[in-house]
Design an enzyme around this catalytic site. Structure first.
Site, mmCIF file in Angstrom:
data_model
loop_
_atom_site.group_PDB
_atom_site.id
_atom_site.type_symbol
_atom_site.label_atom_id
_atom_site.label_comp_id
_atom_site.label_asym_id
_atom_site.label_seq_id
_atom_site.Cartn_x
_atom_site.Cartn_y
_atom_site.Cartn_z
ATOM 1 N N GLU A 133 -1.487 17.851 -3.338
ATOM 2 C CA GLU A 133 -0.836 16.901 -2.333
ATOM 3 C C GLU A 133 0.383 17.477 -1.865
ATOM 4 O OE1 GLU A 133 -2.401 14.765 -0.801
ATOM 5 O OE2 GLU A 133 -4.332 14.681 -2.149
ATOM 6 N N TYR A 135 2.284 8.085 1.562
ATOM 7 C CA TYR A 135 0.994 8.670 1.473
ATOM 8 C C TYR A 135 0.821 9.432 0.321
ATOM 9 C CZ TYR A 135 -2.623 12.053 1.193
ATOM 10 O OH TYR A 135 -3.661 12.725 0.667
ATOM 11 N N ASP A 190 -3.356 8.818 5.564
ATOM 12 C CA ASP A 190 -2.814 9.900 6.145
ATOM 13 C C ASP A 190 -3.367 10.050 7.664
ATOM 14 O OD1 ASP A 190 -5.576 10.446 5.731
ATOM 15 O OD2 ASP A 190 -5.328 12.788 5.721
#
Length: 387
Positions: A51, A133, A151
């Site tokens: 991520e 996020y 996102d």
DNA sequence: GAATCGTGGGT
DNA sequence: TACCCAAGATT
């Protein structure tokens, strides 16, 4: 927006019941999900690393780099124990190097706190480099928490689902979007739900030309009903870019090269080129090694090779051959379009570079965290095989 | 809220 | 060529 009455008799703004939406999208996801390395035998650490890498970076790029990184640093303990320079070297070429620094610092914080990764949104959010996020994404995918992860993909999908046109889109605040995303998260498969929304946005509900015919949610989509889905959550006009010209000098000293350590600014001044647009790389590439460089000048008109050559000659002093032009490298860094004139020279074996430049031997060169730009320039100078 | 921070690929 | 875009965070 349409208002529909549910079986419970309450009104709310949605074109489809939440349960129908979840079922349709998760069914699509089970069939269409992309085989990504970090989705195989998922671990919280591996998902976290992925991520961070995926922040503003394409899946295709991360696909080529994630495995090597987690092999090199297999867990938070290994990452925390590694020197920052090693982490930056493993990150080299991915861009946004602040992310690597934050990831390293976060691993150290985790180890200092006992070595256990967070298990909820608040815990993840407290780590450096983890924003709203990423906290939601990791908490849902790695910890099974019922958290949204909004996102740009998810925002676009949800805006199109609920806004018939651009005007309605403007009326949907970020806070309202967040509330909507929170409400929709599938309670049983929160991680899959978030990934399904992202995959849909990436593969079907694309920014410019959405493939509505292939969309499992088309029947409940307000933007499609409005007739111009691409007009909703459309492209955002960014600030323009500035064209600049600068120069690198590749200095060979026997088998050594001369490198510029992190923070060695400003660049060499070039009289005759006017006022620099920027002193050099200060504020960029934090923690990465580079090449001796000039300041940045407005690009346009003639290529100022003579001015660069003269500046390099003055900076080197005695004991160096006349710098030779080896070519031009074009590169973009955020809002700058760079035209880099690459020069090369050789110096006698006992030559010592002026501060802050340093000589680096062949054993160390490959381990330095060079930027993509420096690698391009070294390639142009014929020295790429040394790093 | 706007600006900033890399890079590679698509159009 | 020039712009857009990509699983954002930070200041």
């Amino acid at each position: 927006m349409t208002v529909r009455t549910t079986s419970a008799g309450t009104e709310r703004a949605a074109a489809l019941p939440d349960g129908t939406l979840r079922r349709d999208l998760l069914t699509w996801y089970d069939r269409e999900r992309r085989p990504l390395p970090w989705r195989e035998r998922p671990s919280a650490y591996g998902i976290w690393v992925s991520e961070i890498m995926l922040q503003q970076t394409t899946v295709a790029t991360v696909m080529t780099r994630w495995r090597a990184f987690v092999d090199r640093f297999p867990d938070p303990a290994a990452l925390a124990a590694a020197p920052l320079e090693d982490v930056l070297a493993a990150w080299s070429g991915l861009g946004y190097y602040r992310r690597a620094r934050a990831l390293h610092e976060a691993a150290r914080q985790v180890m200092a706190a006992g070595g256990e990764l967070p298990r909820d949104v608040a815990g993840w959010r407290a780590l450096p480099g983890v924003g709203p996020y990423t906290a939601g994404a990791v908490a849902s995918m790695a910890c099974g928490r019922r958290a949204a992860a909004v996102d740009t993909n998810v925002a676009r999908v949800l805006r199109r689902l609920h806004c018939r046109d651009a005007e309605a889109d403007r009326g949907l605040t970020a806070a309202a979007l967040a509330r909507l995303a929170d409400r929709l998260v599938d309670p049983d498969r929160p991680g899959d739900w978030n990934q399904a929304l992202m995959d849909l946005g990436a593969a079907v509900c694309t920014p410019a030309a959405p493939s509505c015919d292939a969309c499992p949610l088309a029947g409940g989509c307000q933007a499609r009903r409005g007739g111009d889905p691409a007009a909703v959550a459309g492209r955002r006009a960014g600030p323009g870019s500035t064209a600049v010209a600068l120069s690198f000098l590749v200095i060979r000293c026997g088998r050594d090269l001369v490198a510029a350590p992190p923070g060695s600014e400003p660049g060499v001044r070039c009289p005759g080129l006017g006022a620099p647009v920027r002193d050099g790389f200060a504020g960029l590439y934090a923690g990465l090694w580079g090449l001796p460089s000039t300041a940045w000048y407005p690009a346009g008109g003639d290529v100022p090779r003579a001015a660069f050559a003269a500046a390099w000659g003055a900076a080197l002093g005695e004991g160096a051959e006349t710098p030779q032009h080896r070519g031009t490298v074009r590169h973009a860094i955020t809002r700058y379009r760079l035209r880099v004139e690459v020069f090369a020279t050789a110096v006698r074996p006992g030559w010592r570079p002026p501060a802050p430049w340093v000589r680096c031997g062949p054993a160390r060169l490959p381990q330095l965290p060079w930027s993509s730009l420096a690698r391009k320039a070294l390639g142009r100078a014929g020295a790429a095989n040394e790093i």
